[in-house]
Design an enzyme around this catalytic site. Structure first.
Site, mmCIF file in Angstrom:
data_model
loop_
_atom_site.group_PDB
_atom_site.id
_atom_site.type_symbol
_atom_site.label_atom_id
_atom_site.label_comp_id
_atom_site.label_asym_id
_atom_site.label_seq_id
_atom_site.Cartn_x
_atom_site.Cartn_y
_atom_site.Cartn_z
ATOM 1 N N TYR A 196 14.819 20.017 10.000
ATOM 2 C CA TYR A 196 15.853 19.563 9.063
ATOM 3 C C TYR A 196 16.646 18.389 9.657
ATOM 4 O O TYR A 196 16.851 17.369 8.998
ATOM 5 C CB TYR A 196 16.777 20.742 8.720
ATOM 6 C CG TYR A 196 17.958 20.348 7.867
ATOM 7 C CD1 TYR A 196 17.788 20.031 6.515
ATOM 8 C CD2 TYR A 196 19.236 20.277 8.404
ATOM 9 C CE1 TYR A 196 18.875 19.657 5.738
ATOM 10 C CE2 TYR A 196 20.321 19.907 7.623
ATOM 11 C CZ TYR A 196 20.135 19.598 6.290
ATOM 12 O OH TYR A 196 21.213 19.221 5.526
ATOM 13 N N SER A 252 20.889 13.593 3.301
ATOM 14 C CA SER A 252 20.503 14.558 2.266
ATOM 15 C C SER A 252 19.454 14.039 1.275
ATOM 16 O O SER A 252 18.874 14.826 0.530
ATOM 17 C CB SER A 252 21.730 14.995 1.478
ATOM 18 O OG SER A 252 22.411 15.977 2.205
ATOM 19 N N LYS A 283 16.173 15.653 1.316
ATOM 20 C CA LYS A 283 15.928 16.955 0.680
ATOM 21 C C LYS A 283 14.948 16.829 -0.488
ATOM 22 O O LYS A 283 14.210 17.767 -0.800
ATOM 23 C CB LYS A 283 17.255 17.561 0.201
ATOM 24 C CG LYS A 283 18.192 17.937 1.351
ATOM 25 C CD LYS A 283 19.597 18.250 0.867
ATOM 26 C CE LYS A 283 20.509 18.624 2.035
ATOM 27 N NZ LYS A 283 21.931 18.732 1.656
ATOM 28 N N VAL A 300 25.097 11.519 3.227
ATOM 29 C CA VAL A 300 26.391 11.227 3.871
ATOM 30 C C VAL A 300 26.434 9.929 4.672
ATOM 31 O O VAL A 300 27.504 9.511 5.086
ATOM 32 C CB VAL A 300 26.901 12.369 4.791
ATOM 33 C CG1 VAL A 300 27.528 13.481 4.020
ATOM 34 C CG2 VAL A 300 25.857 12.844 5.749
ATOM 35 N N TYR A 352 25.807 16.778 -5.651
ATOM 36 C CA TYR A 352 26.610 17.966 -5.291
ATOM 37 C C TYR A 352 27.592 18.330 -6.395
ATOM 38 O O TYR A 352 27.265 18.235 -7.563
ATOM 39 C CB TYR A 352 27.320 17.751 -3.949
ATOM 40 C CG TYR A 352 26.328 17.415 -2.882
ATOM 41 C CD1 TYR A 352 25.398 18.365 -2.479
ATOM 42 C CD2 TYR A 352 26.265 16.156 -2.342
ATOM 43 C CE1 TYR A 352 24.454 18.064 -1.524
ATOM 44 C CE2 TYR A 352 25.315 15.842 -1.381
ATOM 45 C CZ TYR A 352 24.422 16.808 -0.989
ATOM 46 O OH TYR A 352 23.494 16.514 -0.061
#
Ligand code: DON
Length: 307
Positions: free
Chosen positions: A192, A66, A69, A261, A243
């Site tokens: 992605y 992530s 991103k 992760v 998050y």
């Protein structure tokens, strides 16, 4: 912090103190390939105006996940503009897990922010290019400019994610249905999954952190992306980068950060440091337990908090 501060000794001591917390977390298992990681690994790196300091497994490669991103958001902001990006994603934290599907239908027909999976997939769809390779090259190119070296994809993680990413596929097809995703769904998903599988280590992430800390300036002093894009990405990192753990992280550490992760955390201390931690054992929100513990200690001693 004065120039005689023993950064190396401090990082080593912080790492030894924090690594015992690994037993409180678990390695990500929903992507089969990530299950192979050793939960006892721990690394930390700090980029300072005096140079790079590191300890532990700071040169062990892991996948960006992530954290990617942030990079694709910068590419989309630079190449498509702020308006195009905000036409596809919002700017509010969700309070839900990173791969949650629940608020998609109720949230103005677009993902709440670009740091959750749905938002990041929508952002990927904005990256221009005539093929996945071409689009991926724009993400890789930005990273290569920051790191000063070519980047590679971990092919087994990429395949593992592509084969088992059913929830991401569901998010992407739902987005397509509500006009939230440009172009071909499978191509966007492929992009992605590829960006999530780029290999980095803590030393790389600390370099990326410093690039953000200096508002988009590269190692040699040349601007790589606009200060405006960095400001937006940093704001998202503060409000949504960890998050549904972002609020607690803001209180305990107080810097723009992004977790992945595979166990990495990228941190930015504006105007001062780039910081990175690695530890594959995650808490229930998907953030590295050893990484958070190290960042709390670093923040306390080096006075990181922007608040
Ligand atoms: O979409 C996924 O499931 C992963 N490739 C990235 C998720 C991730 O890293 C969430 N982070 N904590």
């Amino acid at each position: 912090m004065n120039s005689v501060f023993d950064y190396s000794g401090f990082l080593e001591e912080t790492l030894q103190e924090s690594r015992k917390h690994a037993e409180r977390g678990q390695v990500a298992s929903y992507i089969p390939e990530l299950k192979k990681a050793d939960p006892r690994m721990a690394g930390v790196a700090l980029m300072t105006p005096q140079g790079l300091f590191e300890a532990g497994d700071s040169r062990v490669d892991f996948t960006l996940q992530s954290i990617s991103k942030v990079i694709s958001l910068l590419v989309a902001l630079e190449q498509r503009g702020v308006e195009a990006v905000f036409s596809k994603v919002g700017s509010e934290p969700t309070g839900d897990s990173f791969n949650s599907i629940v608020k998609l239908e109720t949230s103005e027909q677009k993902p709440l922010n670009p740091m959750i999976n749905a938002g990041a997939i929508a952002v990927c769809s904005l990256i221009p290019g005539s093929s996945v390779e071409d689009r991926f090259a724009r993400i890789a190119d930005l990273l290569e400019k920051i790191l000063g070296r070519p980047v590679e994809v971990d092919e087994s993680v990429y395949k593992s994610e592509k084969e088992t990413g059913h929830r991401n596929r569901a998010l992407a097809y739902f987005l397509k249905d509500i006009n939230g995703l440009e172009g071909d769904v499978e191509e966007v998903l492929d992009l992605y999954f590829r960006q999530c599988s780029i290999l980095v280590n803590c030393a790389d992430l600390a370099r990326i952190g410093m690039f953000l800390a200096t508002k988009g300036i590269g190692d040699d002093g040349t601007p790589i992306v606009s200060a405006k894009a960095v400001r937006l990405a940093s704001a998202f990192m503060v409000t949504c980068g960890m998050y549904n753990g972002s609020g607690e992280f803001a209180i305990q550490v107080g810097i723009p950060a992004k977790s992945g992760v595979s166990g990495g955390i990228l941190g930015v201390v504006p105007g001062q440091y780039g910081v990175a931690t690695f530890g594959p054992a995650l808490d229930r929100k998907g953030n590295s337990v050893v990484g958070i513990s190290m960042l709390r200690r670093l923040s306390e001693v080096l006075d990181f908090s922007i608040f």
